[in-house]
Design an enzyme around this catalytic site. Sequence first.
Site, mmCIF file in Angstrom:
data_model
loop_
_atom_site.group_PDB
_atom_site.id
_atom_site.type_symbol
_atom_site.label_atom_id
_atom_site.label_comp_id
_atom_site.label_asym_id
_atom_site.label_seq_id
_atom_site.Cartn_x
_atom_site.Cartn_y
_atom_site.Cartn_z
ATOM 1 N N GLN A 197 11.888 -3.578 -4.258
ATOM 2 C CA GLN A 197 11.518 -3.668 -5.674
ATOM 3 C C GLN A 197 11.994 -2.534 -6.352
ATOM 4 O O GLN A 197 11.867 -2.397 -7.577
ATOM 5 C CB GLN A 197 9.811 -3.840 -5.716
ATOM 6 C CG GLN A 197 9.288 -2.410 -5.245
ATOM 7 C CD GLN A 197 7.742 -2.437 -5.472
ATOM 8 O OE1 GLN A 197 6.815 -3.344 -4.499
ATOM 9 N NE2 GLN A 197 6.943 -2.182 -6.531
ATOM 10 N N SER A 249 1.632 7.633 -9.492
ATOM 11 C CA SER A 249 2.415 8.540 -8.347
ATOM 12 C C SER A 249 3.611 9.260 -9.204
ATOM 13 O O SER A 249 3.817 10.347 -8.871
ATOM 14 C CB SER A 249 2.924 7.686 -7.500
ATOM 15 O OG SER A 249 1.469 6.754 -6.954
ATOM 16 N N GLY A 258 1.637 4.440 -1.827
ATOM 17 C CA GLY A 258 1.288 5.938 -1.413
ATOM 18 C C GLY A 258 1.306 6.799 -2.764
ATOM 19 O O GLY A 258 1.184 6.266 -3.843
ATOM 20 N N LEU A 309 -1.035 8.797 -3.359
ATOM 21 C CA LEU A 309 -2.237 8.229 -3.840
ATOM 22 C C LEU A 309 -2.941 9.023 -4.955
ATOM 23 O O LEU A 309 -2.754 10.317 -4.792
ATOM 24 C CB LEU A 309 -3.365 7.738 -2.872
ATOM 25 C CG LEU A 309 -2.657 6.798 -1.828
ATOM 26 C CD1 LEU A 309 -3.823 6.736 -0.705
ATOM 27 C CD2 LEU A 309 -2.355 5.628 -2.414
ATOM 28 N N HIS A 310 -3.565 8.650 -5.770
ATOM 29 C CA HIS A 310 -4.380 9.428 -6.817
ATOM 30 C C HIS A 310 -5.662 8.615 -7.271
ATOM 31 O O HIS A 310 -5.976 7.444 -6.607
ATOM 32 C CB HIS A 310 -3.457 9.577 -8.253
ATOM 33 C CG HIS A 310 -3.057 8.225 -8.730
ATOM 34 N ND1 HIS A 310 -3.443 7.492 -9.434
ATOM 35 C CD2 HIS A 310 -1.731 7.611 -8.756
ATOM 36 C CE1 HIS A 310 -2.911 6.626 -9.716
ATOM 37 N NE2 HIS A 310 -1.885 6.504 -9.383
ATOM 38 N N GLY A 324 -6.274 6.830 -9.577
ATOM 39 C CA GLY A 324 -6.488 5.428 -10.132
ATOM 40 C C GLY A 324 -6.566 4.491 -8.867
ATOM 41 O O GLY A 324 -7.098 3.404 -8.707
ATOM 42 N N HIS A 325 -5.947 4.893 -7.606
ATOM 43 C CA HIS A 325 -5.777 4.130 -6.640
ATOM 44 C C HIS A 325 -7.415 4.133 -5.844
ATOM 45 O O HIS A 325 -7.984 2.792 -5.539
ATOM 46 C CB HIS A 325 -5.162 4.581 -5.501
ATOM 47 C CG HIS A 325 -3.554 4.625 -5.841
ATOM 48 N ND1 HIS A 325 -2.634 5.726 -6.051
ATOM 49 C CD2 HIS A 325 -2.865 3.260 -5.884
ATOM 50 C CE1 HIS A 325 -1.464 5.379 -6.056
ATOM 51 N NE2 HIS A 325 -1.531 4.058 -5.983
ATOM 52 N N ASP A 353 0.281 -1.783 -14.350
ATOM 53 C CA ASP A 353 1.245 -2.682 -14.134
ATOM 54 C C ASP A 353 0.829 -4.135 -14.481
ATOM 55 O O ASP A 353 0.679 -4.794 -13.519
ATOM 56 C CB ASP A 353 1.870 -2.578 -12.852
ATOM 57 C CG ASP A 353 2.280 -1.356 -12.606
ATOM 58 O OD1 ASP A 353 3.305 -0.461 -13.188
ATOM 59 O OD2 ASP A 353 1.695 -0.473 -11.659
HETATM 60 O O1 PAF Z 1 1.784 -1.548 -7.705
HETATM 61 C C1 PAF Z 1 2.375 -1.036 -6.377
HETATM 62 O O2 PAF Z 1 2.201 -0.060 -6.219
HETATM 63 C C2 PAF Z 1 3.570 -2.065 -5.744
HETATM 64 O O3 PAF Z 1 4.217 -2.496 -6.773
HETATM 65 C C3 PAF Z 1 2.829 -2.986 -4.842
HETATM 66 C C4 PAF Z 1 1.942 -3.939 -5.371
HETATM 67 C C5 PAF Z 1 2.106 -2.103 -3.742
HETATM 68 C C6 PAF Z 1 3.772 -3.627 -4.292
HETATM 69 O O4 PAF Z 1 4.662 -2.954 -3.234
#
Ligand code: PAF
Length: 282
Positions: free
Chosen positions: A61, A188, A31, A33-34, A36-37, A152
Amino acid sequence: MEIFRSKKPFTDYIERQKEMGKRIGFAPTMGALHQGHLSLYEIANKENDLVISSIFVNPTQFNNATDLEKYPRNTDRDINLLDKTGIVDAVYLPEVADLYPEGPKSKSFDFEGLENEMEGKFRPGHFDGVGTVVEELLLQVKPDNAYFGEKDFQQLAIIEKLVEQLKLPIKIHGVAIYREENGLAMSSRNERLSSAQRDAAKVLHETLLKVNDWFRIITIPEINTRVKDIFDDQRGMVLEYFEIADEQTLKETDFFYKDKNYRAFIVVNVGDVRLIDNLHLD
Ligand code: PAF
């Protein structure tokens, strides 16, 4: 755009799409979102019949409870943004129990050492959490193609390894980092920067560009010292790590070998916001 808030209706929908022979492109998100997404969905839209998004802030995570708590959440705005693109067919907003029927707990993975480098050293357990949630999402979404940002880069490498190890029939695509006008990698987390911090944070990308200029001209230890000096002079910023690593193994290098590809990786805390960036060196 279809909106699914639980597993059963979503996986039924996927089954119907699969029966119709649709090629599915998928990009999972947490979420906030920007652009890039959205660039992931633009590419997915060109290469697939159906584009699927998911939004789930994955608790396993986060190795730091405050980071999880402070992670920006604005689902209504995100849904609106996805809908406005006109290219996302469905968004999946699972509940914790839809992905973790036995409660949020990570599996333990062996990504052949990729998980022990860089982020793995600074965020213990992070990649077990990413691997656990991405595996479950891929099993439910059953995409032909899945898209992840190169911001990432280590995560991207680990997901490629995960798909290879599980022998899933899914092609993983890395998508170039989408940058703000001043060069700051879109994230984000940028939402939590003040406008002065956002401006100052351009120094991350500027530094990576300098590293690219210095690459193969001065030694890596000299580059490392220069980068450290740049951040020693930045008020309100703390360099967490800077490394030049082999793109394949992600192992830090002190020496350039001719036939290998290298990438510079940087993490900086700007106030209490952790920013990450990288650049392929050529
Ligand atoms: O890059 C992310 O936003 C998260 O690490 C992902 C891949 C959605 C997993 O939760």
